[in-house]
Design an enzyme around this catalytic site. Sequence first.
Site, PDB file in Angstrom:
ATOM      1  N   ARG A 226       0.845  -1.187   0.000  1.00 41.76           N
ATOM      2  CA  ARG A 226       0.000   0.000   0.000  1.00 41.76           C
ATOM      3  C   ARG A 226       0.888   1.247   0.000  1.00 41.76           C
ATOM      4  NH1 ARG A 226      -3.235  -2.961  -1.603  1.00 41.76           N
ATOM      5  NH2 ARG A 226      -5.365  -3.352  -0.854  1.00 41.76           N
ATOM      6  N   GLU A 255      -3.875   7.735  -5.515  1.00 37.03           N
ATOM      7  CA  GLU A 255      -4.068   7.070  -6.801  1.00 37.03           C
ATOM      8  C   GLU A 255      -5.326   7.605  -7.476  1.00 37.03           C
ATOM      9  OE1 GLU A 255      -3.992   2.818  -6.309  1.00 37.03           O
ATOM     10  OE2 GLU A 255      -2.018   2.842  -5.363  1.00 37.03           O
ATOM     11  N   HIS A 274      -1.031   0.048 -10.247  1.00 36.74           N
ATOM     12  CA  HIS A 274      -1.775  -0.810  -9.320  1.00 36.74           C
ATOM     13  C   HIS A 274      -2.456  -1.966 -10.067  1.00 36.74           C
ATOM     14  CE1 HIS A 274      -3.716  -0.667  -5.063  1.00 36.74           C
ATOM     15  NE2 HIS A 274      -3.511  -1.909  -5.445  1.00 36.74           N
TER      16      HIS A 274
END
Length: 314
Positions: A226, A255, A274
């Site tokens: 993370r 993000e 991601h």
Amino acid sequence: MRVYFTFEPRPDLREPLLTDFPQLDFVFDSGLSNEELQQADILVTYGEDLTEENIQYATKLKWIFVASAGIEKMPARAIMERGILVSNVRGIHKTPMAESMLAHILAIKRALPWMYEQQKKSEWSKKAKQTELRGSTALILGPGAIGSEVGRLLQAFGVTTIGCNRSGKEAAYMDSMISFAQLKEALPNADIVISVLPKTPETTHLLKEEHFVAMKSSAIFMNFGRGNLVDEKVLIQAIATEQIGYAVLDVFEVEPLSSDSPLWSFSNVIVSPHISSHSSRYVERSLEIFKPSLTKWLKGDTDLENVMDLSRGY
């Protein structure tokens, strides 16, 4: 009993559910509807679509199955107050993520990004800076299902693996273990530093400037857990001042990553949006976890696989 999916599995995955559980009323939707939520006993969701307001409508809801490993975007307090059981697909990402990490490591070690650039320029050159993976040391922050799988693959390449978690408790495919408190001392020995830590208060900005100073200047730093692990300004400084050799980043503090972020422009940074866990078999593997749990649930057994402790964040 009504089972409400907030996404639509492929027909070849949906049909076996209907066949195996004919006594249940399944609803497959392409988004979250409060009207459907009011009637649901079981909710199957990716988690990010669920809000505190939604929970107020879910008066019959007893179990939420999250087809994702992370729950940080879910309304944890509202769910806990209602006593709703939550389970997830922890471990489902281990194959695609471990393969992604290994692919990046081998690409860097064998100078594949450099080769791609030479090809674009139609330039024949043998000046590649190639090194071997064998004989390296990898420090893996968070040697759970994903971290242990990448440890297994790295050991097959002759890499020494050091696992690091809060307690230093033993983990699979780790040659040795350390605790968070011992991290700074171990970093100078690591050629590769990989984080697959979840987002918790304890992991927020766990890595500080002093940790990057302690790393080898040739180290490959990889964050696949993370984005809260490190303050982005600290990370950018570590890259800009060559405290580390390479960074491979699949997660970020915010993000999507801003288009004006300096991280896009560094030649020794790989930005992965991601997607390291993406796989054509994702929903298939999710249902392989859901179906046995659903069988247990129907028998009154709440000891399901991957029951989550929302108060701890995992």
